[in-house]
Motif scaffolding. Structure first.
Motif, PDB file in Angstrom:
ATOM      1  N   UNK A 190       0.486  -0.788  -0.174  1.00  0.00           N
ATOM      2  CA  UNK A 190      -0.079   0.126   0.253  1.00  0.00           C
ATOM      3  C   UNK A 190       0.518   1.246   0.159  1.00  0.00           C
ATOM      4  N   UNK A 191       1.544   0.975   0.553  1.00  0.00           N
ATOM      5  CA  UNK A 191       2.993   2.170   0.970  1.00  0.00           C
ATOM      6  C   UNK A 191       3.524   2.829  -0.442  1.00  0.00           C
ATOM      7  N   UNK A 192       5.075   1.298  -0.689  1.00  0.00           N
ATOM      8  CA  UNK A 192       5.706   1.369  -1.675  1.00  0.00           C
ATOM      9  C   UNK A 192       4.920   0.778  -2.953  1.00  0.00           C
ATOM     10  N   UNK A 193       4.372   0.427  -3.153  1.00  0.00           N
ATOM     11  CA  UNK A 193       3.509  -0.379  -4.446  1.00  0.00           C
ATOM     12  C   UNK A 193       3.414   0.486  -5.731  1.00  0.00           C
ATOM     13  N   UNK A 194       3.045   1.703  -5.831  1.00  0.00           N
ATOM     14  CA  UNK A 194       2.597   2.373  -6.791  1.00  0.00           C
ATOM     15  C   UNK A 194       3.818   2.355  -7.992  1.00  0.00           C
ATOM     16  N   UNK A 195       2.996   2.180  -8.839  1.00  0.00           N
ATOM     17  CA  UNK A 195       4.701   2.323  -9.941  1.00  0.00           C
ATOM     18  C   UNK A 195       4.919   3.748 -10.166  1.00  0.00           C
ATOM     19  N   UNK A 196       6.739   3.914 -10.693  1.00  0.00           N
ATOM     20  CA  UNK A 196       6.931   4.731 -10.262  1.00  0.00           C
ATOM     21  C   UNK A 196       6.814   5.202 -11.745  1.00  0.00           C
ATOM     22  N   UNK A 197       6.189   5.284 -12.995  1.00  0.00           N
ATOM     23  CA  UNK A 197       6.049   5.598 -13.854  1.00  0.00           C
ATOM     24  C   UNK A 197       4.844   6.635 -13.470  1.00  0.00           C
ATOM     25  N   UNK A 198       4.197   6.633 -12.145  1.00  0.00           N
ATOM     26  CA  UNK A 198       2.112   7.332 -12.022  1.00  0.00           C
ATOM     27  C   UNK A 198       2.652   8.136 -10.912  1.00  0.00           C
ATOM     28  N   UNK A 199       4.222   8.492 -10.840  1.00  0.00           N
ATOM     29  CA  UNK A 199       4.897   9.577  -9.924  1.00  0.00           C
ATOM     30  C   UNK A 199       4.712  11.017 -10.214  1.00  0.00           C
ATOM     31  N   UNK A 200       3.798  11.569 -10.205  1.00  0.00           N
ATOM     32  CA  UNK A 200       3.318  13.140 -10.760  1.00  0.00           C
ATOM     33  C   UNK A 200       5.185  13.735 -10.950  1.00  0.00           C
ATOM     34  N   UNK A 201       5.038  14.618 -11.732  1.00  0.00           N
ATOM     35  CA  UNK A 201       6.081  14.567 -12.893  1.00  0.00           C
ATOM     36  C   UNK A 201       6.732  16.289 -12.161  1.00  0.00           C
ATOM     37  N   UNK A 202       5.515  17.157 -11.523  1.00  0.00           N
ATOM     38  CA  UNK A 202       5.846  18.406 -11.104  1.00  0.00           C
ATOM     39  C   UNK A 202       5.916  18.482  -9.661  1.00  0.00           C
ATOM     40  N   UNK A 203       7.023  19.194  -9.254  1.00  0.00           N
ATOM     41  CA  UNK A 203       7.492  19.333  -7.926  1.00  0.00           C
ATOM     42  C   UNK A 203       6.560  20.501  -7.289  1.00  0.00           C
ATOM     43  N   UNK A 204       6.728  19.939  -5.891  1.00  0.00           N
ATOM     44  CA  UNK A 204       6.538  21.221  -4.459  1.00  0.00           C
ATOM     45  C   UNK A 204       6.365  22.373  -5.015  1.00  0.00           C
ATOM     46  N   UNK A 205       5.781  23.242  -5.003  1.00  0.00           N
ATOM     47  CA  UNK A 205       6.848  24.863  -5.370  1.00  0.00           C
ATOM     48  C   UNK A 205       6.142  25.278  -3.755  1.00  0.00           C
ATOM     49  N   UNK A 206       7.664  25.021  -3.272  1.00  0.00           N
ATOM     50  CA  UNK A 206       8.180  25.632  -2.078  1.00  0.00           C
ATOM     51  C   UNK A 206       7.698  27.896  -1.654  1.00  0.00           C
ATOM     52  N   UNK A 207       8.437  27.432  -2.857  1.00  0.00           N
ATOM     53  CA  UNK A 207       8.251  29.686  -2.924  1.00  0.00           C
ATOM     54  C   UNK A 207       7.328  30.050  -3.019  1.00  0.00           C
ATOM     55  N   UNK A 209       4.886  28.399  -1.644  1.00  0.00           N
ATOM     56  CA  UNK A 209       3.860  28.511  -0.658  1.00  0.00           C
ATOM     57  C   UNK A 209       4.391  29.232   0.324  1.00  0.00           C
ATOM     58  N   UNK A 210       5.716  29.502   0.608  1.00  0.00           N
ATOM     59  CA  UNK A 210       6.149  30.609   1.373  1.00  0.00           C
ATOM     60  C   UNK A 210       5.794  31.856   1.173  1.00  0.00           C
ATOM     61  N   UNK A 211       5.286  32.207  -0.232  1.00  0.00           N
ATOM     62  CA  UNK A 211       4.843  34.032  -0.496  1.00  0.00           C
ATOM     63  C   UNK A 211       3.419  34.322   0.334  1.00  0.00           C
ATOM     64  N   UNK A 212       2.703  32.724   0.256  1.00  0.00           N
ATOM     65  CA  UNK A 212       1.627  32.573   1.429  1.00  0.00           C
ATOM     66  C   UNK A 212       1.392  33.381   2.407  1.00  0.00           C
ATOM     67  N   UNK A 213       2.791  33.224   3.324  1.00  0.00           N
ATOM     68  CA  UNK A 213       2.803  33.610   4.906  1.00  0.00           C
ATOM     69  C   UNK A 213       3.408  34.780   4.351  1.00  0.00           C
ATOM     70  N   UNK A 214       2.188  35.858   5.438  1.00  0.00           N
ATOM     71  CA  UNK A 214       2.593  37.336   5.419  1.00  0.00           C
ATOM     72  C   UNK A 214       3.350  37.457   6.892  1.00  0.00           C
ATOM     73  N   UNK A 215       4.695  37.100   7.079  1.00  0.00           N
ATOM     74  CA  UNK A 215       5.191  37.180   8.479  1.00  0.00           C
ATOM     75  C   UNK A 215       4.874  38.620   9.172  1.00  0.00           C
ATOM     76  N   UNK A 216       5.050  39.607   7.829  1.00  0.00           N
ATOM     77  CA  UNK A 216       4.813  40.506   8.731  1.00  0.00           C
ATOM     78  C   UNK A 216       3.393  41.279   9.122  1.00  0.00           C
ATOM     79  N   UNK A 217       2.066  41.010   8.905  1.00  0.00           N
ATOM     80  CA  UNK A 217       0.880  40.874   8.709  1.00  0.00           C
ATOM     81  C   UNK A 217       1.387  40.183  10.864  1.00  0.00           C
ATOM     82  N   UNK A 218       1.618  39.272  10.366  1.00  0.00           N
ATOM     83  CA  UNK A 218       1.109  37.761  12.190  1.00  0.00           C
ATOM     84  C   UNK A 218       1.899  38.787  12.483  1.00  0.00           C
ATOM     85  N   UNK A 219       3.197  39.321  12.669  1.00  0.00           N
ATOM     86  CA  UNK A 219       4.057  39.625  13.990  1.00  0.00           C
ATOM     87  C   UNK A 219       3.431  41.059  13.949  1.00  0.00           C
TER      88      UNK A 219
END
Length: 508
Positions: A190-207, A209-219
């Motif tokens: 269940x954890x490791x049985x998926x085919x490698x070809x079915x893994x999404x090609x797009x990487x997670x967008x860290x930048x 996602x981080x831009x969604x956090x407004x540090x100045x507004x929180x402070x």
């Protein structure tokens, strides 16, 4: 007829909008054209709801992953050991142009979900109540395809068996290892049985996602809350926290006063300690008066000699190398110290230092000229020194010709200035200058003329005299004079020693 398929494990493809569902068939309604799955999985992820229901118009493709045996469909609700079966032979039901089902036998790889699951879409809900408008089937879609599979029950998948299509021809069939191992195998698939070809090609967008956090507004929100409630958090983001040294007090205290010692006369020279405390020098007359008052209150000459000997020997042992030089592994490298003493109290202080050095396994050679009458303090110190392994000589010819490790100078005394004209004194000064060993002077006097032996270090007692550059580096030792004795002679005194008995002094 539809009840024969209860308990079967199936995979239902509802298109790109709803994705792929897997689960065990719990109900089939021919009238409303619906099928229900219990403990469903959506795109390989377990659903939050215990049961989902599909209409025939929502189903694009249906796969039979496991068919229950005789009698199993009556008790499928009690089966809780596995969610989906392991690898085996499955059946795929498709829809042709006429709306009829088509049976295709196809190996299914080892996984809790089929290997041909499409990439996950952005479906945010696990509920399948929403159905697209599709053409309704004229006949019972589910019943038709269930009938077409009745002849294929011999291909039922078995738990904990490997797929014949994925096994090597020469590879032996593994033995069944029990229910527990089967559960672990199912979890691994269940954890490791998926085919490698079915893994999404797009990487997670860290930048992104981080831009969604407004540090100045929180402070700003935190600061506003603190101003309204009157509370304060552990740290303010805009403030730089203060940093302290390991020996610095973080508690607020009174301002530091560095000048804690004052003398009743004009100070000709001042010194300072490592911590910045100012130590003024005193005149020879005031220093002599201080020792006299201390002796009157009980700090006798014998006690003062003992304290001076301990402090001077401790400083000498440090100069000789300390524990790196004086340890049982270096018995063959015993340090050699030459003591040059005169027939006065200064010389008695040197003899006391030599006795303590000899007790610490230092080879001590004591030079003291012969006199018909000696002071009582010198006689007592010589009696104690004779009980050690130290060597006493009265002739300069008996002193070593090779360089020694340290020379301790106790020849000078301001009350016996005439001794500087004696032949033995001049010979001892010449020997010390030729030996090229570092010199430590104990309680040196202040000379108006240049001293014969230039010292590298000088040790003062109680308070320093205004020594010149010929005295080398100045050190101060505590000989145990009480504070009220200082006050009695007009000195406002606060100890600068801290946790030590010998401290270095620097020119202010």
């Amino acid at each position: 007829m539809a009840t024969d398929w209860l308990g079967s494990i199936v995979s239902i493809n509802c298109g790109d909008s709803l994705g792929v569902y897997q689960g065990r068939v719990s109900a089939v309604d021919q009238v409303s054209q619906t099928i229900s799955l219990t403990r469903p999985f959506h795109n390989g992820v377990k659903c939050l709801v215990p049961e989902v229901t599909f209409r025939a118009g929502d189903i694009t493709e249906l796969k039979i992953l496991e068919i229950p045996g005789p009698g199993e469909n009556q008790h499928f609700g009690d089966l809780h050991q596995t969610e989906l079966g392991p690898s085996g032979v499955g059946y795929q039901v498709g829809i042709n142009q006429n709306g009829m089902g088509k049976l295709v036998k196809k190996p299914v790889s080892s996984s809790s979900a089929p290997q041909n699951i499409p990439k996950r879409t952005d479906v945010k809900s696990q509920d399948v109540a929403v159905s697209p408008q599709q053409q309704q089937c004229s006949k019972s879609y589910v019943d038709r395809h269930m009938e077409s599979l009745s002849q294929s029950r011999s291909f039922r998948r078995r738990h904990n068996s490997w797929s014949s299509s994925s096994r090597h021809p020469n590879q032996a069939t593994p033995k069944k290892s029990g229910l527990k191992n089967g559960q672990m195998k199912s979890k691994d698939d269940e954890c490791f049985g998926d085919d490698i070809e079915e893994i999404p090609d797009t990487d997670f967008d860290f930048e992104g996602n981080l831009a969604l956090f407004d540090k100045a507004a929180v402070f700003e929100e935190i600061d506003t809350y603190e101003r309204r409630s009157g509370t304060r958090s552990r740290g303010i983001p805009n403030e730089k926290p203060a940093r302290y040294r390991h020996d610095e007090n973080i508690l607020e205290s009174e301002p530091i006063v560095y000048r804690r010692i004052t003398v009743p006369h004009n100070v000709s020279k001042e010194f300072c300690t490592d911590s910045g405390l100012v130590v003024p020098s005193v005149s020879y007359e005031l220093h002599k008066k201080l020792l006299s008052v201390a002796e009157k209150h009980g700090l006798t000459l014998e006690r003062r000699l003992e304290m001076t000997g301990v402090c001077a020997s401790q400083m000498a042992l440090t100069l000789l190398g300390g524990p790196n030089r004086l340890n049982p592994k270096n018995v063959h490298q015993r340090p050699t110290v030459a003591l040059l003493c005169g027939p006065h109290v200064k010389g008695a202080q040197g003899i006391s230092c030599g006795r303590h050095l000899a007790n610490h396994d230092v080879q001590v050679i004591l030079f003291l000229p012969n006199f018909v009458k000696m002071l009582e303090s010198i006689t007592n110190e010589l009696s104690l020194f004779s009980k050690t392994q130290g060597q006493q000589v009265s002739s300069l010819k008996d002193l070593p010709t090779s360089p020694v490790d340290l020379v301790i100078n106790c020849l000078d005394c301001p009350e016996n200035a005439f001794l500087r004209d004696q032949p033995w004194y001049k010979a001892a000064v010449a020997w010390a200058n030729q030996n090229r060993a570092p010199v430590l002077s104990i309680d040196p006097p202040v000379h108006e003329v240049e001293q014969g032996i230039d010292a590298k270090w000088s040790l003062a007692l109680g308070l320093p005299l205004p020594l010149g550059e010929h005295a080398g580096r100045i050190y101060l030792c505590d000989i145990g004079i009480p504070q009220q004795v200082f006050q009695e002679v007009g000195i406002n005194y606060h100890s600068p020693f801290g946790c030590k008995f010998v401290i270095p002094l620097h020119s202010a």
